[in-house]
Design a protein around this motif. Structure first.
Motif, PDB file in Angstrom:
ATOM      1  N   ASP A   9      22.280 -25.014  16.536  1.00 16.55           N
ATOM      2  CA  ASP A   9      23.275 -26.056  16.744  1.00 16.55           C
ATOM      3  C   ASP A   9      22.756 -27.375  16.191  1.00 16.55           C
ATOM      4  O   ASP A   9      21.591 -27.712  16.354  1.00 16.55           O
ATOM      5  CB  ASP A   9      23.536 -26.231  18.244  1.00 16.55           C
ATOM      6  N   MET A  11      23.582 -31.625  16.037  1.00 14.05           N
ATOM      7  CA  MET A  11      24.309 -32.637  16.806  1.00 14.05           C
ATOM      8  C   MET A  11      24.141 -34.002  16.169  1.00 14.05           C
ATOM      9  O   MET A  11      23.314 -34.177  15.262  1.00 14.05           O
ATOM     10  CB  MET A  11      23.862 -32.624  18.262  1.00 14.05           C
ATOM     11  N   GLY A  93      20.158 -37.865  26.435  1.00 12.23           N
ATOM     12  CA  GLY A  93      20.846 -36.654  26.039  1.00 12.23           C
ATOM     13  C   GLY A  93      20.859 -35.631  27.168  1.00 12.23           C
ATOM     14  O   GLY A  93      21.078 -34.455  26.926  1.00 12.23           O
ATOM     15  N   ASP A  94      20.614 -36.090  28.386  1.00  9.22           N
ATOM     16  CA  ASP A  94      20.722 -35.178  29.521  1.00  9.22           C
ATOM     17  C   ASP A  94      22.177 -35.034  29.955  1.00  9.22           C
ATOM     18  O   ASP A  94      22.578 -33.987  30.438  1.00  9.22           O
ATOM     19  CB  ASP A  94      19.848 -35.659  30.692  1.00  9.22           C
ATOM     20  N   VAL A  96      25.452 -34.297  28.610  1.00  6.56           N
ATOM     21  CA  VAL A  96      25.969 -33.770  27.339  1.00  6.56           C
ATOM     22  C   VAL A  96      27.338 -34.343  27.009  1.00  6.56           C
ATOM     23  O   VAL A  96      27.821 -34.208  25.882  1.00  6.56           O
ATOM     24  CB  VAL A  96      26.031 -32.221  27.337  1.00  6.56           C
ATOM     25  N   ARG A 103      28.686 -33.980  21.021  1.00  6.24           N
ATOM     26  CA  ARG A 103      27.315 -34.121  21.508  1.00  6.24           C
ATOM     27  C   ARG A 103      26.579 -35.183  20.703  1.00  6.24           C
ATOM     28  O   ARG A 103      26.403 -35.039  19.484  1.00  6.24           O
ATOM     29  CB  ARG A 103      26.572 -32.779  21.381  1.00  6.24           C
TER      30      ARG A 103
ATOM     31  N   SER B  12      19.294 -31.111  13.579  1.00  5.50           N
ATOM     32  CA  SER B  12      18.764 -30.261  14.640  1.00  5.50           C
ATOM     33  C   SER B  12      17.915 -31.099  15.575  1.00  5.50           C
ATOM     34  O   SER B  12      17.184 -31.980  15.137  1.00  5.50           O
ATOM     35  CB  SER B  12      17.918 -29.134  14.040  1.00  5.50           C
ATOM     36  N   VAL B  13      18.051 -30.817  16.852  1.00  5.71           N
ATOM     37  CA  VAL B  13      17.258 -31.523  17.856  1.00  5.71           C
ATOM     38  C   VAL B  13      16.448 -30.483  18.630  1.00  5.71           C
ATOM     39  O   VAL B  13      16.989 -29.466  19.062  1.00  5.71           O
ATOM     40  CB  VAL B  13      18.149 -32.333  18.814  1.00  5.71           C
ATOM     41  N   PHE B  60      14.844 -25.328  19.904  1.00  5.66           N
ATOM     42  CA  PHE B  60      16.007 -26.139  19.583  1.00  5.66           C
ATOM     43  C   PHE B  60      16.939 -26.302  20.780  1.00  5.66           C
ATOM     44  O   PHE B  60      17.130 -25.372  21.571  1.00  5.66           O
ATOM     45  CB  PHE B  60      16.773 -25.527  18.410  1.00  5.66           C
ATOM     46  N   VAL B  61      17.527 -27.484  20.864  1.00  7.54           N
ATOM     47  CA  VAL B  61      18.467 -27.810  21.940  1.00  7.54           C
ATOM     48  C   VAL B  61      19.833 -27.226  21.597  1.00  7.54           C
ATOM     49  O   VAL B  61      20.314 -27.387  20.470  1.00  7.54           O
ATOM     50  CB  VAL B  61      18.582 -29.348  22.090  1.00  7.54           C
ATOM     51  N   ASN B  62      20.430 -26.525  22.550  1.00  2.45           N
ATOM     52  CA  ASN B  62      21.796 -26.027  22.345  1.00  2.45           C
ATOM     53  C   ASN B  62      22.795 -27.170  22.448  1.00  2.45           C
ATOM     54  O   ASN B  62      22.541 -28.177  23.114  1.00  2.45           O
ATOM     55  CB  ASN B  62      22.131 -24.954  23.375  1.00  2.45           C
ATOM     56  N   TYR B  63      23.955 -26.965  21.807  1.00  3.53           N
ATOM     57  CA  TYR B  63      24.948 -28.039  21.719  1.00  3.53           C
ATOM     58  C   TYR B  63      25.371 -28.552  23.091  1.00  3.53           C
ATOM     59  O   TYR B  63      25.644 -29.741  23.264  1.00  3.53           O
ATOM     60  CB  TYR B  63      26.171 -27.550  20.939  1.00  3.53           C
ATOM     61  N   ASP B  64      25.416 -27.673  24.075  1.00  6.69           N
ATOM     62  CA  ASP B  64      25.895 -28.084  25.406  1.00  6.69           C
ATOM     63  C   ASP B  64      24.756 -28.144  26.424  1.00  6.69           C
ATOM     64  O   ASP B  64      24.992 -28.023  27.630  1.00  6.69           O
ATOM     65  CB  ASP B  64      26.986 -27.125  25.888  1.00  6.69           C
ATOM     66  N   GLU B  65      23.529 -28.343  25.955  1.00  4.83           N
ATOM     67  CA  GLU B  65      22.368 -28.270  26.848  1.00  4.83           C
ATOM     68  C   GLU B  65      21.711 -29.644  27.015  1.00  4.83           C
ATOM     69  O   GLU B  65      21.354 -30.288  26.028  1.00  4.83           O
ATOM     70  CB  GLU B  65      21.354 -27.283  26.250  1.00  4.83           C
ATOM     71  N   PRO B  66      21.523 -30.100  28.261  1.00  6.54           N
ATOM     72  CA  PRO B  66      20.772 -31.342  28.477  1.00  6.54           C
ATOM     73  C   PRO B  66      19.366 -31.214  27.888  1.00  6.54           C
ATOM     74  O   PRO B  66      18.796 -30.129  27.881  1.00  6.54           O
ATOM     75  CB  PRO B  66      20.716 -31.462  30.006  1.00  6.54           C
TER      76      PRO B  66
END
Lengths: 246, 246
Positions: A9, A11, A93-94, A96, A103, B12-13, B60-66
């Motif tokens: 993903d 963002m 970014g906690d 969402v 995002r 990407s984060v 990697f951080v998911n799009y909907d993940e804090p």
């Protein structure tokens, strides 16, 4: 390998900058001596979301742009500020859903400068950028206790800012407060030469309390110069500068 | 509005976690008393880039993940760690080429726990995760002075880690070092009940120097209990706990 990577993903990443300075508060009938206060720079948003609301100078990071460069570029573009001390604060970014558009991770920065230095560039500043007095109804810097009073138009007092920007400002104030006694952070808010009183005021504004025996507490960090204030309004005062590390 | 937003560059984060603990160093013939050292948790990379090299637990951080949830998830998935103290360190994205696969912003975290607490979960840990002694050829924590010695296999000493992870470890050590005297950070590295000596060792390891009159320096932060060490190997020592804020 490229293909595997693109399955992650992606963002949007933004930078938000809390620009802090101090200035003399307008004299009222009751007060004979100028009193200093803290100010933060806000910009009026010209697009949704929060169109017409006040926000921190902010913007999206380009794909090939260092984070710090983005923060600097946004200060240049939005408020005409250049060559100002910047440090990273925290990354947001906690939550969402902090931006309803999608995002967005925001990297917060703190910018500190004495007002005189910032004024030099003011003619380039955007018309939508304004200084606001920071006011707190508590002795601590707490997000929900902060309000902001327009320097240009004292009839404008706001408590609600765009996105989570009020929380970011509270975090910035707390960060500086927590480190001011053991780092050089406070020196960014005074000129190269300063009186002990000027430096003390900066410390006390950020700490939200008086500092007893300030001269002694800061003794290791400052050094006398042969310069003095001109003494037009007051008795001449000796100017100091920051002691550089040996 | 959605369309406008999608014109922004996305990237990407990731989160990178520096897990730090302390442990007794193996006794040698010359030493009769156990000496403590700092350890960091590294994982062997099973994919490019840096395949086969050592890196921080990351992902990697998911799009909907804090952000914080991502750091916790990666610790769970990669090294079987759960319920450990985590704090945000810094966000890495000034080097736009820090990952050859594309633009990756990494949010660094610090995780601190006493070794006993981490051992409880060790059976779930990935086979590729290992503790390394942190060694420094300088008195300061400097990235290029750090090397890492495998606890499992002392013939393995590495100086080069994947990506900018050696720099992130140095930043984490410096962050803890700089705040340990005026925050509760050090308490995360000892158990709930500890001897003064145990706490002092943690402070001295991170500061890289002795702390004179430690008991007095920490007096405001610790409180006596009625518990004592069992005294099997040594004279019984009183156990203390962290003084909670009033």
């Amino acid at each position: 390998m490229k293909r595997d990577f693109s399955t992650h993903d992606r963002m949007s990443v933004a930078t938000d900058v809390v620009v802090l300075t101090t200035d003399n508060k307008p004299l009222t009938n009751n007060r004979k001596v100028a009193e200093k206060g803290l100010q933060v720079l806000l910009v009026k948003r010209d697009e949704e979301p929060y169109k017409g609301g006040w926000a921190l100078p902010a913007g999206f990071v380009n794909y090939d742009e260092p984070l710090l460069e983005c923060a600097k570029r946004k200060l240049r573009e939005k408020v005409g500020l250049d060559d100002i001390y910047l440090e990273q604060l925290y990354s947001y970014g906690d939550d969402v859903n902090r931006d309803i558009r999608g995002r967005v991770i925001s990297i917060g920065y703190i910018a500190l400068a004495p007002k005189e230095k910032i004024l030099l560039n003011s003619e380039r500043a955007s018309k939508e950028a304004e200084w606001f007095w920071i006011e707190s109804s508590a002795s601590q810097w707490e997000s929900d206790k902060l309000s902001f009073l327009s320097v240009k138009d004292p009839s404008v007092r706001i408590t609600s800012l765009a996105f989570d920007h009020r929380m970011i400002i509270a975090d910035a104030l707390n960060r500086i407060k927590n480190k001011i006694m053991y780092t050089d952070a406070g020196f960014h808010l005074v000129n190269e030469l300063f009186t002990v009183k000027e430096l003390q005021t900066v410390y006390e504004l950020l700490l939200g309390r008086e500092v007893q025996a300030f001269r002694r507490v800061l003794n290791d960090k400052i050094i006398e110069t042969d310069h003095w204030t001109d003494g037009k309004a007051h008795r001449p005062a000796r100017l100091f500068k920051k002691r550089e590390c040996q």
